[in-house]
Design an enzyme around this catalytic site. Structure first.
Site, mmCIF file in Angstrom:
data_model
loop_
_atom_site.group_PDB
_atom_site.id
_atom_site.type_symbol
_atom_site.label_atom_id
_atom_site.label_comp_id
_atom_site.label_asym_id
_atom_site.label_seq_id
_atom_site.Cartn_x
_atom_site.Cartn_y
_atom_site.Cartn_z
ATOM 1 N N LYS A 53 45.637 30.822 38.301
ATOM 2 C CA LYS A 53 46.713 31.802 38.542
ATOM 3 C C LYS A 53 48.071 31.099 38.626
ATOM 4 O O LYS A 53 49.077 31.611 38.120
ATOM 5 C CB LYS A 53 46.415 32.588 39.833
ATOM 6 C CG LYS A 53 45.223 33.528 39.667
ATOM 7 C CD LYS A 53 44.712 34.077 40.986
ATOM 8 C CE LYS A 53 43.441 34.892 40.756
ATOM 9 N NZ LYS A 53 42.810 35.356 42.003
ATOM 10 N N GLN A 97 43.434 34.700 48.400
ATOM 11 C CA GLN A 97 42.210 34.511 47.622
ATOM 12 C C GLN A 97 40.989 34.763 48.507
ATOM 13 O O GLN A 97 40.867 34.197 49.590
ATOM 14 C CB GLN A 97 42.183 33.074 47.056
ATOM 15 C CG GLN A 97 41.043 32.801 46.110
ATOM 16 C CD GLN A 97 41.113 33.633 44.823
ATOM 17 O OE1 GLN A 97 42.143 33.743 44.186
ATOM 18 N NE2 GLN A 97 39.987 34.241 44.459
ATOM 19 N N ASP A 120 47.490 42.482 44.208
ATOM 20 C CA ASP A 120 46.061 42.611 43.893
ATOM 21 C C ASP A 120 45.624 44.083 43.931
ATOM 22 O O ASP A 120 44.536 44.424 43.477
ATOM 23 C CB ASP A 120 45.211 41.809 44.901
ATOM 24 C CG ASP A 120 44.812 40.442 44.350
ATOM 25 O OD1 ASP A 120 44.735 40.300 43.114
ATOM 26 O OD2 ASP A 120 44.560 39.526 45.160
#
Ligand code: NDP
Length: 286
Positions: A53, A97, A120
Protein backbone atom coordinates in the site's frame (compact mmCIF):
# COMPACT_ATOMS: atom_id res chain seq x y z
CA UNK A 1 -16.10 -21.16 -25.07
CA UNK A 2 -13.04 -18.98 -24.97
CA UNK A 3 -12.75 -17.64 -21.39
CA UNK A 4 -11.52 -14.08 -21.06
CA UNK A 5 -9.02 -13.69 -18.24
CA UNK A 6 -9.56 -10.27 -16.66
CA UNK A 7 -6.19 -8.62 -16.12
CA UNK A 8 -6.61 -6.79 -12.80
CA UNK A 9 -2.99 -5.67 -12.78
CA UNK A 10 -3.34 -3.89 -16.15
CA UNK A 11 -6.58 -2.17 -15.14
CA UNK A 12 -5.00 -1.18 -11.82
CA UNK A 13 -2.09 0.45 -13.67
CA UNK A 14 -4.49 2.41 -15.86
CA UNK A 15 -6.58 3.62 -12.92
CA UNK A 16 -3.47 4.54 -10.91
CA UNK A 17 -2.25 6.71 -13.72
CA UNK A 18 -5.60 8.59 -13.68
CA UNK A 19 -5.38 8.88 -9.90
CA UNK A 20 -1.86 10.28 -10.18
CA UNK A 21 -3.25 13.13 -12.32
CA UNK A 22 -6.07 13.83 -9.85
CA UNK A 23 -3.63 13.73 -6.92
CA UNK A 24 -1.30 16.16 -8.72
CA UNK A 25 -4.19 18.56 -9.30
CA UNK A 26 -5.16 18.44 -5.61
CA UNK A 27 -1.53 18.87 -4.58
CA UNK A 28 -1.29 21.98 -6.74
CA UNK A 29 -4.28 23.39 -4.84
CA UNK A 30 -2.63 22.66 -1.48
CA UNK A 31 -4.44 19.39 -0.79
CA UNK A 32 -1.91 16.68 -1.43
CA UNK A 33 -3.85 13.52 -0.52
CA UNK A 34 -2.34 12.01 2.62
CA UNK A 35 -2.63 8.42 3.84
CA UNK A 36 -1.40 6.95 7.10
CA UNK A 37 -1.11 3.20 7.58
CA UNK A 38 -0.94 1.94 11.14
CA UNK A 39 0.31 -1.56 11.84
CA UNK A 40 0.42 -3.13 15.29
CA UNK A 41 2.60 -6.19 15.93
CA UNK A 42 4.61 -8.42 13.67
CA UNK A 43 2.07 -10.29 11.51
CA UNK A 44 4.12 -11.14 8.38
CA UNK A 45 1.16 -10.90 5.96
CA UNK A 46 0.23 -7.48 7.38
CA UNK A 47 3.78 -6.26 6.80
CA UNK A 48 3.57 -7.29 3.13
CA UNK A 49 0.12 -5.66 2.71
CA UNK A 50 1.24 -2.36 4.27
CA UNK A 51 4.43 -2.31 2.19
CA UNK A 52 2.37 -2.83 -0.99
CA UNK A 53 0.00 0.00 0.00
CA UNK A 54 2.86 2.39 0.76
CA UNK A 55 4.48 1.59 -2.58
CA UNK A 56 1.21 2.29 -4.40
CA UNK A 57 0.82 5.57 -2.45
CA UNK A 58 4.22 6.74 -3.65
CA UNK A 59 3.36 5.74 -7.21
CA UNK A 60 0.16 7.82 -7.13
CA UNK A 61 1.91 10.80 -5.49
CA UNK A 62 0.26 10.69 -2.08
CA UNK A 63 1.81 11.96 1.12
CA UNK A 64 2.12 8.72 3.07
CA UNK A 65 3.09 7.80 6.59
CA UNK A 66 3.67 4.37 8.03
CA UNK A 67 3.33 3.87 11.78
CA UNK A 68 4.58 0.63 13.29
CA UNK A 69 3.57 -0.06 16.87
CA UNK A 70 4.76 -2.94 19.08
CA UNK A 71 2.51 -5.99 19.62
CA UNK A 72 2.02 -5.01 23.30
CA UNK A 73 0.47 -1.61 22.40
CA UNK A 74 -2.65 -0.88 24.46
CA UNK A 75 -5.99 0.04 22.93
CA UNK A 76 -5.80 3.45 24.66
CA UNK A 77 -2.46 4.22 23.01
CA UNK A 78 -3.75 3.24 19.59
CA UNK A 79 -6.93 5.28 20.07
CA UNK A 80 -4.82 8.31 21.02
CA UNK A 81 -2.74 7.95 17.87
CA UNK A 82 -5.91 7.73 15.77
CA UNK A 83 -7.34 10.84 17.46
CA UNK A 84 -4.13 12.65 16.48
CA UNK A 85 -4.49 11.61 12.83
CA UNK A 86 -8.17 12.59 12.89
CA UNK A 87 -7.00 16.15 13.70
CA UNK A 88 -4.02 16.21 11.31
CA UNK A 89 -4.89 18.25 8.18
CA UNK A 90 -2.14 16.53 6.12
CA UNK A 91 -3.87 13.18 6.58
CA UNK A 92 -7.04 12.43 4.58
CA UNK A 93 -7.09 8.67 4.96
CA UNK A 94 -6.41 6.49 8.01
CA UNK A 95 -5.85 2.81 7.55
CA UNK A 96 -5.42 0.43 10.49
CA UNK A 97 -4.15 -2.88 9.19
CA UNK A 98 -6.08 -5.87 10.55
CA UNK A 99 -5.74 -8.20 12.37
CA UNK A 100 -4.96 -6.42 15.64
CA UNK A 101 -3.47 -8.11 18.72
CA UNK A 102 -6.05 -9.65 21.10
CA UNK A 103 -5.90 -6.86 23.72
CA UNK A 104 -7.25 -4.37 21.14
CA UNK A 105 -10.86 -4.36 19.94
CA UNK A 106 -10.90 -3.90 16.16
CA UNK A 107 -14.48 -2.65 16.51
CA UNK A 108 -13.50 0.16 18.88
CA UNK A 109 -10.57 1.12 16.69
CA UNK A 110 -12.54 1.22 13.44
CA UNK A 111 -15.23 3.36 15.10
CA UNK A 112 -12.59 5.79 16.36
CA UNK A 113 -11.50 6.71 12.83
CA UNK A 114 -13.25 9.89 11.67
CA UNK A 115 -15.80 8.73 9.04
CA UNK A 116 -14.47 11.32 6.56
CA UNK A 117 -11.00 9.73 6.84
CA UNK A 118 -12.24 6.11 6.83
CA UNK A 119 -10.77 5.14 3.45
CA UNK A 120 -11.25 1.42 4.15
CA UNK A 121 -15.00 2.05 4.43
CA UNK A 122 -15.36 0.00 7.61
CA UNK A 123 -16.85 2.67 9.92
CA UNK A 124 -20.55 2.00 10.68
CA UNK A 125 -21.39 5.44 9.23
CA UNK A 126 -19.90 4.55 5.85
CA UNK A 127 -21.39 1.05 6.03
CA UNK A 128 -24.75 2.74 6.60
CA UNK A 129 -24.28 5.05 3.62
CA UNK A 130 -23.54 2.05 1.43
CA UNK A 131 -26.51 0.09 2.79
CA UNK A 132 -28.86 3.00 2.13
CA UNK A 133 -27.67 3.40 -1.45
CA UNK A 134 -25.54 6.55 -0.99
CA UNK A 135 -22.03 5.06 -0.94
CA UNK A 136 -19.08 7.31 -0.09
CA UNK A 137 -16.07 5.20 0.94
CA UNK A 138 -16.77 1.68 -0.25
CA UNK A 139 -14.59 -1.18 1.10
CA UNK A 140 -11.71 -1.54 -1.31
CA UNK A 141 -12.01 -5.18 -2.40
CA UNK A 142 -15.67 -5.10 -3.49
CA UNK A 143 -15.11 -1.62 -4.98
CA UNK A 144 -12.27 -3.13 -7.01
CA UNK A 145 -14.48 -5.98 -8.21
CA UNK A 146 -17.16 -3.51 -9.34
CA UNK A 147 -14.54 -1.47 -11.21
CA UNK A 148 -13.39 -4.63 -13.00
CA UNK A 149 -16.95 -5.59 -13.96
CA UNK A 150 -17.56 -2.04 -15.24
CA UNK A 151 -14.33 -2.00 -17.25
CA UNK A 152 -15.36 -5.29 -18.87
CA UNK A 153 -18.82 -3.81 -19.57
CA UNK A 154 -20.53 -6.70 -17.82
CA UNK A 155 -24.25 -6.06 -17.47
CA UNK A 156 -25.62 -6.64 -13.98
CA UNK A 157 -29.21 -5.44 -14.13
CA UNK A 158 -31.64 -8.33 -13.86
CA UNK A 159 -28.89 -10.92 -13.70
CA UNK A 160 -28.35 -13.56 -11.04
CA UNK A 161 -25.36 -12.77 -8.84
CA UNK A 162 -24.12 -15.18 -6.20
CA UNK A 163 -21.60 -14.13 -3.56
CA UNK A 164 -19.90 -16.82 -1.50
CA UNK A 165 -18.71 -15.35 1.81
CA UNK A 166 -20.47 -12.87 4.10
CA UNK A 167 -17.65 -11.00 5.82
CA UNK A 168 -18.01 -7.31 6.60
CA UNK A 169 -15.01 -6.44 4.46
CA UNK A 170 -15.81 -8.44 1.32
CA UNK A 171 -18.98 -10.52 1.08
CA UNK A 172 -21.60 -8.17 2.56
CA UNK A 173 -20.52 -4.95 0.80
CA UNK A 174 -20.05 -6.95 -2.41
CA UNK A 175 -23.66 -8.13 -2.24
CA UNK A 176 -24.91 -4.59 -1.54
CA UNK A 177 -23.04 -3.17 -4.54
CA UNK A 178 -24.37 -5.85 -6.88
CA UNK A 179 -27.88 -5.25 -5.53
CA UNK A 180 -27.54 -1.53 -6.24
CA UNK A 181 -26.71 -2.34 -9.85
CA UNK A 182 -29.98 -4.24 -10.15
CA UNK A 183 -28.70 -7.80 -9.86
CA UNK A 184 -30.71 -10.44 -8.03
CA UNK A 185 -28.28 -11.36 -5.30
CA UNK A 186 -27.87 -14.56 -3.30
CA UNK A 187 -25.39 -14.73 -0.44
CA UNK A 188 -23.84 -18.06 0.48
CA UNK A 189 -21.73 -18.93 3.53
CA UNK A 190 -20.53 -21.84 5.61
CA UNK A 191 -24.07 -22.75 6.66
CA UNK A 192 -25.42 -22.83 3.09
CA UNK A 193 -26.80 -26.33 2.54
CA UNK A 194 -26.03 -27.02 -1.10
CA UNK A 195 -23.60 -24.48 -2.47
CA UNK A 196 -23.65 -25.88 -6.01
CA UNK A 197 -27.44 -25.40 -6.33
CA UNK A 198 -26.88 -21.66 -5.89
CA UNK A 199 -23.62 -21.23 -7.78
CA UNK A 200 -24.86 -23.07 -10.85
CA UNK A 201 -27.60 -20.42 -11.26
CA UNK A 202 -25.13 -17.54 -11.16
CA UNK A 203 -24.54 -15.28 -14.15
CA UNK A 204 -21.98 -13.52 -11.94
CA UNK A 205 -20.26 -15.59 -9.26
CA UNK A 206 -18.01 -14.00 -6.65
CA UNK A 207 -16.00 -16.31 -4.39
CA UNK A 208 -14.63 -14.76 -1.18
CA UNK A 209 -14.07 -17.68 1.15
CA UNK A 210 -10.38 -18.37 1.70
CA UNK A 211 -10.42 -22.05 0.74
CA UNK A 212 -8.90 -23.47 -2.46
CA UNK A 213 -11.20 -25.39 -4.83
CA UNK A 214 -14.39 -24.07 -3.23
CA UNK A 215 -15.72 -23.45 -6.75
CA UNK A 216 -15.20 -26.32 -9.16
CA UNK A 217 -16.05 -26.57 -12.83
CA UNK A 218 -19.35 -28.41 -12.30
CA UNK A 219 -20.58 -25.57 -10.01
CA UNK A 220 -20.25 -22.91 -12.72
CA UNK A 221 -23.05 -22.02 -15.12
CA UNK A 222 -21.77 -22.03 -18.71
CA UNK A 223 -20.93 -18.47 -19.72
CA UNK A 224 -20.82 -17.12 -16.15
CA UNK A 225 -18.51 -14.32 -15.04
CA UNK A 226 -16.37 -15.72 -12.22
CA UNK A 227 -14.62 -13.36 -9.80
CA UNK A 228 -12.11 -15.01 -7.50
CA UNK A 229 -11.39 -12.90 -4.42
CA UNK A 230 -9.77 -15.67 -2.37
CA UNK A 231 -6.06 -15.72 -1.65
CA UNK A 232 -4.70 -19.02 -0.41
CA UNK A 233 -1.12 -20.16 -0.03
CA UNK A 234 -0.59 -23.84 -0.80
CA UNK A 235 2.00 -25.91 1.11
CA UNK A 236 4.38 -25.57 -1.87
CA UNK A 237 4.18 -21.76 -1.54
CA UNK A 238 1.99 -21.23 -4.62
CA UNK A 239 -0.80 -18.62 -4.36
CA UNK A 240 -4.23 -19.73 -5.53
CA UNK A 241 -7.77 -18.41 -5.26
CA UNK A 242 -11.00 -20.12 -4.23
CA UNK A 243 -11.82 -21.26 -7.77
CA UNK A 244 -10.28 -24.28 -9.50
CA UNK A 245 -8.94 -21.94 -12.19
CA UNK A 246 -7.80 -24.36 -14.90
CA UNK A 247 -11.05 -26.30 -14.88
CA UNK A 248 -13.10 -23.10 -15.15
CA UNK A 249 -11.36 -22.14 -18.39
CA UNK A 250 -13.67 -22.95 -21.27
CA UNK A 251 -16.75 -22.89 -19.04
CA UNK A 252 -16.81 -19.32 -17.71
CA UNK A 253 -17.07 -16.34 -20.07
CA UNK A 254 -14.73 -14.27 -17.87
CA UNK A 255 -12.55 -15.10 -14.89
CA UNK A 256 -10.19 -13.18 -12.63
CA UNK A 257 -6.83 -14.88 -11.99
CA UNK A 258 -5.02 -15.20 -8.64
CA UNK A 259 -2.59 -13.52 -8.39
CA UNK A 260 -3.06 -10.56 -10.76
CA UNK A 261 -6.84 -10.23 -10.51
CA UNK A 262 -8.70 -8.65 -7.61
CA UNK A 263 -5.58 -8.08 -5.45
CA UNK A 264 -4.04 -5.16 -7.40
CA UNK A 265 -7.49 -3.58 -7.73
CA UNK A 266 -8.01 -3.62 -3.94
CA UNK A 267 -4.89 -1.53 -3.37
CA UNK A 268 -5.88 0.81 -6.21
CA UNK A 269 -9.28 1.43 -4.65
CA UNK A 270 -7.55 2.42 -1.40
CA UNK A 271 -5.69 5.04 -3.41
CA UNK A 272 -8.96 6.12 -5.05
CA UNK A 273 -10.67 6.48 -1.67
CA UNK A 274 -7.78 8.56 -0.32
CA UNK A 275 -7.86 10.87 -3.34
CA UNK A 276 -11.65 11.16 -2.89
CA UNK A 277 -11.19 11.97 0.83
CA UNK A 278 -8.75 14.76 -0.05
CA UNK A 279 -11.09 16.08 -2.72
CA UNK A 280 -14.04 16.14 -0.29
CA UNK A 281 -11.84 17.88 2.29
CA UNK A 282 -10.87 20.52 -0.30
CA UNK A 283 -14.53 21.06 -1.24
CA UNK A 284 -15.65 21.38 2.37
CA UNK A 285 -13.53 24.54 2.80
CA UNK A 286 -13.95 26.07 -0.65
P1 NDP B 1 -13.57 -14.37 6.20
O1 NDP B 1 -12.86 -15.54 6.78
O2 NDP B 1 -13.90 -13.21 7.07
O3 NDP B 1 -14.93 -14.86 5.53
C1 NDP B 1 -15.00 -16.05 4.81
C2 NDP B 1 -16.43 -16.33 4.45
O4 NDP B 1 -16.47 -17.57 3.76
C3 NDP B 1 -17.36 -16.46 5.65
O5 NDP B 1 -18.52 -15.71 5.43
C4 NDP B 1 -17.64 -17.95 5.73
O6 NDP B 1 -18.93 -18.26 6.19
C5 NDP B 1 -17.52 -18.36 4.28
N1 NDP B 1 -17.19 -19.77 4.14
C6 NDP B 1 -16.24 -20.48 4.79
N2 NDP B 1 -16.26 -21.77 4.40
C7 NDP B 1 -17.23 -21.88 3.49
C8 NDP B 1 -17.74 -22.94 2.72
N3 NDP B 1 -17.24 -24.17 2.83
N4 NDP B 1 -18.77 -22.71 1.88
C9 NDP B 1 -19.29 -21.47 1.76
N5 NDP B 1 -18.84 -20.40 2.46
C10 NDP B 1 -17.83 -20.61 3.31
O7 NDP B 1 -12.69 -13.92 4.96
P2 NDP B 1 -12.63 -12.54 4.14
O8 NDP B 1 -13.98 -12.19 3.65
O9 NDP B 1 -11.86 -11.56 4.89
O10 NDP B 1 -11.73 -13.01 2.91
C11 NDP B 1 -12.14 -14.04 2.04
C12 NDP B 1 -10.98 -14.42 1.14
O11 NDP B 1 -10.64 -13.28 0.35
C13 NDP B 1 -9.68 -14.79 1.86
O12 NDP B 1 -9.00 -15.76 1.08
C14 NDP B 1 -8.88 -13.51 1.87
O13 NDP B 1 -7.49 -13.74 1.93
C15 NDP B 1 -9.28 -12.96 0.53
N6 NDP B 1 -9.15 -11.50 0.42
C16 NDP B 1 -8.61 -11.04 -0.72
C17 NDP B 1 -8.47 -9.70 -0.93
C18 NDP B 1 -7.91 -9.25 -2.22
O14 NDP B 1 -7.51 -8.09 -2.31
N7 NDP B 1 -7.87 -10.07 -3.25
C19 NDP B 1 -8.86 -8.72 0.09
C20 NDP B 1 -9.55 -9.31 1.22
C21 NDP B 1 -9.66 -10.66 1.36
P3 NDP B 1 -19.42 -17.94 7.71
O15 NDP B 1 -19.68 -16.48 7.74
O16 NDP B 1 -20.63 -18.77 7.85
O17 NDP B 1 -18.29 -18.36 8.61
Amino acid sequence: MQTRIIDGAALARRLRSELRDRAAELTARGYQPGLVAVRVGEDPASKVYVRTKMKASAEVGLHSEHVELPAATTETTLLERIAGFNRDPRIHGILVQLPLPPQISADNVLRAIAPEKDVDGFHPYNVGLLATGRPRFVPCTPAGVMAMLAAEEIALEGREAVVIGRSNIVGKPMAMLLLQKGATVTMCHSKTRDLAVHTSRADVLVAAVGRPNTVREEMIKPGAVVVDVGINRLPDGKLVGDVAFESALGKASHITPVPGGVGPMTVTMLMANTVLAAQLASESVS
